[in-house]
Structure formats: structure tokens, C-alpha cells
Design an enzyme around this catalytic site. Structure first.
Site, PDB file in Angstrom:
ATOM      1  N   GLU A  40      38.890  40.272  33.384  1.00  0.00           N
ATOM      2  CA  GLU A  40      39.962  40.256  32.387  1.00  0.00           C
ATOM      3  C   GLU A  40      39.921  41.470  31.447  1.00  0.00           C
ATOM      4  O   GLU A  40      39.721  41.331  30.236  1.00  0.00           O
ATOM      5  CB  GLU A  40      39.915  38.947  31.592  1.00  0.00           C
ATOM      6  CG  GLU A  40      40.163  37.732  32.483  1.00  0.00           C
ATOM      7  CD  GLU A  40      40.249  36.418  31.717  1.00  0.00           C
ATOM      8  OE1 GLU A  40      39.813  36.384  30.542  1.00  0.00           O
ATOM      9  OE2 GLU A  40      40.751  35.437  32.294  1.00  0.00           O
ATOM     10  N   GLU A  49      40.284  33.280  38.970  1.00  0.00           N
ATOM     11  CA  GLU A  49      39.856  32.354  37.917  1.00  0.00           C
ATOM     12  C   GLU A  49      41.024  31.551  37.390  1.00  0.00           C
ATOM     13  O   GLU A  49      42.100  32.086  37.114  1.00  0.00           O
ATOM     14  CB  GLU A  49      39.225  33.089  36.731  1.00  0.00           C
ATOM     15  CG  GLU A  49      38.752  32.129  35.634  1.00  0.00           C
ATOM     16  CD  GLU A  49      38.301  32.826  34.362  1.00  0.00           C
ATOM     17  OE1 GLU A  49      37.505  33.776  34.472  1.00  0.00           O
ATOM     18  OE2 GLU A  49      38.753  32.439  33.276  1.00  0.00           O
TER      19      GLU A  49
END
Length: 220
Positions: free
Chosen positions: A35, A121
Site C-alpha cells: 500500500e 489483501e
């Protein structure tokens, strides 16, 4: 990551991969950064910084597939520059990202470049528990939609948790180690769609039923 230390960061990733292999764990795919576009509270990257690393330094990562850019919303502005640059594209084996608020749709550019697309995820229901059907069924729907979008992997964060497929024994999720309702939902996919299978048909809302078909031998 400092611009003048991208080479050292690539060496660090290599060192991690070697360490794991030497301890009996073969890493199939290694992500450059989790991320990179969500926050400044850990290492963040701009789209141009990620492009620079993938173009000029990622080729130094050896012995594993290289995954990028792992945007928290699968933002195409993070991955399109990689795919549109010949050197960066060649150094990238898997295009990956998460689905927190966006990104759940097909990626023709990645397919055109011959890249697998992985959803790496997701979690939901952290304010409830994994034995709540109102949270378990949407996971099944999302997994179906991920396959509809042409993705090759669905990764849940994380395995043993009160909102995950295996209970940790808290928040009324059952005894520690029990398979939860979310776990049984997920097992329907892993049980019938095995490694090496290919999705051949995926439909939505046919008489309120979502259907996905997969097979191992596409010649039949």
C-alpha cells in the site's frame, strides 16, 4: 526510500528472499511495497517513484517473481505507468493491489501485457465476527467478482482472526482454531477451483445466483 538508495533497497529485498530460501521457504512472489499510496505513516511511494524503481532497479531482485505496485485501491494511476514502460513492465511479473474502496474491475492493459493480476489483501467485518452471515456472504460475492474481473489470486488479511476464516477465540467467533462461516465460504472456492485451473465462465445475478465455472484442461 531515499532516491540514492534504491539499489540498496533492491539488495535488501534480495537478502530477505535468500534468508527465507535458506530457511526452507521459497517465496513465489515478492511485493516491492505494501500500500504505497495510502498513508505517510509508513514508507510511501508516488507513481513516478514506483515506476523509477521498477524500471531501473527491480531487475536486481532474483529468485522470485516481482509484484507491484500493490495500491490500496488498485489505482490504475499507480500501475499504468509501469505497464506502459517497456523496461518497468519487463521487470514486473505480477500486477497486484487491494480493494479498499475501489479497483474491482477488469484490467485490459495488464492482460494485453501478459501479466497476472492478483488481489493481495482484503478484510471486512472487523466490527462483527466471521460467524455473522451478513459479513460472510458478501465475501463470497466479492471472490466471485474478483474472478469475473480476471484476477488470478484472492488474499485475505489475515488467516486467524475473529473476522477471518479461522477463529482466534475472541469476539464470539467460536473456539480458537475453529473454521468460521467465512472460512466455509472461502473453502467453496479453494475446494473446487484448484491450482492450475482456469475460469471459463462467470455470470452474475442469474435468478439471483452468481455462478463461476473453472476447469483444469482447456483443450476439453
Amino acid at each position: 526510500v531515499r532516491y540514492d538508495m534504491y539499489d540498496k533497497y533492491a539488495a535488501h529485498l534480495n537478502s530477505f528472499n535468500r534468508y527465507m530460501k535458506n530457511n526452507g521457504v521459497n517465496i513465489y512472489g515478492l511485493s516491492v511495497q505494501n500500500e504505497p499510496d495510502i498513508t505517510d505513516s509508513w514508507t510511501s511511494w508516488s507513481a513516478n517513484e514506483m515506476l523509477t524503481f521498477m524500471k531501473s532497479y527491480a531487475n536486481a531482485i532474483e529468485g522470485t517473481k516481482v509484484m507491484a505496485p500493490e495500491s490500496f485501491q488498485f489505482r490504475r494511476e499507480m500501475s499504468d505507468p509501469i505497464l506502459n514502460d517497456s523496461a518497468a513492465c519487463a521487470n514486473t511479473d505480477i500486477i497486484c493491489g487491494h480493494l479498499y474502496g475501489g479497483g474491482l474491475y477488469s484490467y485490459p492493459l495488464a492482460a494485453k501485457k501478459g501479466k497476472e493480476v492478483w488481489m493481495t489483501e482484503y478484510l471486512s467485518g472487523e466490527k462483527s465476527n466471521a460467524n455473522d452471515w451478513s459479513w460472510a456472504f458478501p465475501v463470497a460475492k466479492q471472490m466471485h467478482e474478483v474472478m469475473q474481473a480476471g484476477m488470478s489470486s484472492y488474499v485475505w488479511w489475515y488467516l486467524v482472526r475473529f473476522y477471518g476464516p479461522i477463529s482466534d477465540g475472541t469476539s464470539n467467533s467460536g473456539n480458537k482454531g475453529d473454521v468460521t462461516k467465512k472460512g466455509f465460504v472461502m473453502s467453496q472456492f479453494s475446494r473446487f477451483i484448484r491450482p492450475g485451473y482456469h475460469v471459463v465462465k462467470s455470470t452474475s445475478s442469474r435468478n439471483s445466483v452468481n455462478v463461476t465455472a473453472a476447469k483444469s484442461d482447456l483443450s476439453k
